[in-house]
Design an enzyme around this catalytic site. Sequence first.
Site, PDB file in Angstrom:
ATOM      1  N   SER A 270      32.790  11.771  -8.597  1.00 52.45           N
ATOM      2  CA  SER A 270      32.444  11.645  -9.915  1.00 52.45           C
ATOM      3  C   SER A 270      33.781  12.466 -10.677  1.00 52.45           C
ATOM      4  O   SER A 270      34.798  11.703 -10.414  1.00 52.45           O
ATOM      5  CB  SER A 270      31.302  12.442 -10.265  1.00 52.45           C
ATOM      6  OG  SER A 270      31.071  12.298 -11.577  1.00 52.45           O
TER       7      SER A 270
ATOM      8  N   ASP B 285      23.652   3.872 -10.412  1.00 54.25           N
ATOM      9  CA  ASP B 285      24.072   5.076 -10.918  1.00 54.25           C
ATOM     10  C   ASP B 285      24.145   5.099 -12.418  1.00 54.25           C
ATOM     11  O   ASP B 285      24.481   4.152 -13.273  1.00 54.25           O
ATOM     12  CB  ASP B 285      25.651   5.032 -10.628  1.00 54.25           C
ATOM     13  CG  ASP B 285      26.217   6.617 -10.972  1.00 54.25           C
ATOM     14  OD1 ASP B 285      25.845   7.083 -11.902  1.00 54.25           O
ATOM     15  OD2 ASP B 285      27.278   6.842 -10.017  1.00 54.25           O
TER      16      ASP B 285
ATOM     17  N   HIS C 242      23.763   8.569  -8.303  1.00 54.49           N
ATOM     18  CA  HIS C 242      25.163   9.079  -8.296  1.00 54.49           C
ATOM     19  C   HIS C 242      25.031  10.463  -7.536  1.00 54.49           C
ATOM     20  O   HIS C 242      25.939  11.242  -7.373  1.00 54.49           O
ATOM     21  CB  HIS C 242      25.113   9.591  -9.826  1.00 54.49           C
ATOM     22  CG  HIS C 242      26.627   9.940 -10.369  1.00 54.49           C
ATOM     23  ND1 HIS C 242      27.932   9.114 -10.539  1.00 54.49           N
ATOM     24  CD2 HIS C 242      27.059  11.345 -10.808  1.00 54.49           C
ATOM     25  CE1 HIS C 242      28.786  10.046 -10.504  1.00 54.49           C
ATOM     26  NE2 HIS C 242      28.576  11.214 -10.671  1.00 54.49           N
TER      27      HIS C 242
END
Length: 287
Positions: free
Chosen positions: A150, A229, A262
Amino acid sequence: MEAPKLLSEHACFGGVQRFYEHESREIGLPMRFSVFLPPQATQGPVPAVMYLAGLTCNEETFMVKAGAQRVAAELGLALIAPDTSPRGANVPGEADSWDFGVGAGFYLDASQAPWSRHYRMESYLTKELLPLLTNSLPLDAERIGIFGHSMGGHGALTLALRHPGLFKSLSAFAPICAPTQCPWGQKAFSGYLGADKSGWASHDATALMTGLPSAPYPGGILIDQGLADKFLAEQLHPHLFEAACASVGQPLTLRRHEGYDHGYYFISTFIGDHLAHHARALAPVDR
């Protein structure tokens, strides 16, 4: 260069998991980081991979949640996990939101006051932490890779592209691929770098790749992205980085996975593939 203070040590898959703290000259504050040394490190320097964590995480998150040590021990890879921002800077507003300030350093050097004094994560990692570790631990300074998740995926991609030759291998999980074009990046860059957007592109992986004359990682870059996600559509934009790689002939394996979100269940599922990717790239060159 003062040796880091060992906070705790834990036997782990024949190697050792350690947590450290040291006084950082770049940050101007104490900083914590963690290192996993595989059993092979008792015989001499081993290659290492630095993992940059995402928003709200710290130096413990990856080591606790990713399940990486077993595979790293088998492959003879050391793992390095720094914190995600300074702690204790006491900048007004630094803890007001989860996506800016504490836990959200974005792996760059802030140019705007009051952030510019302590929020210097890029210089900290590249100029201070890596030399500290390769000088004080059995790590091979010529065989260092980088990956992240991320915000940390953004950090891995941009630091690898901004510091040619420093990292010999590169991968990412669900990276923020075009921060100049998403809310997370625009918020962070506005605060750390200022309203003038002319300098933002130099911290945007898609823009950095687009401007290169040739492929910086001819051996390939690996990215995994979950299709469940919730941040994919608005924040991550892997298709933009994919196009940028194609434009300069950079080999990219971008895997899109149905059903994966995620979080660290996603990361732990594919961590073995990433460590194998780095181990191949960091293998000794026959002379």
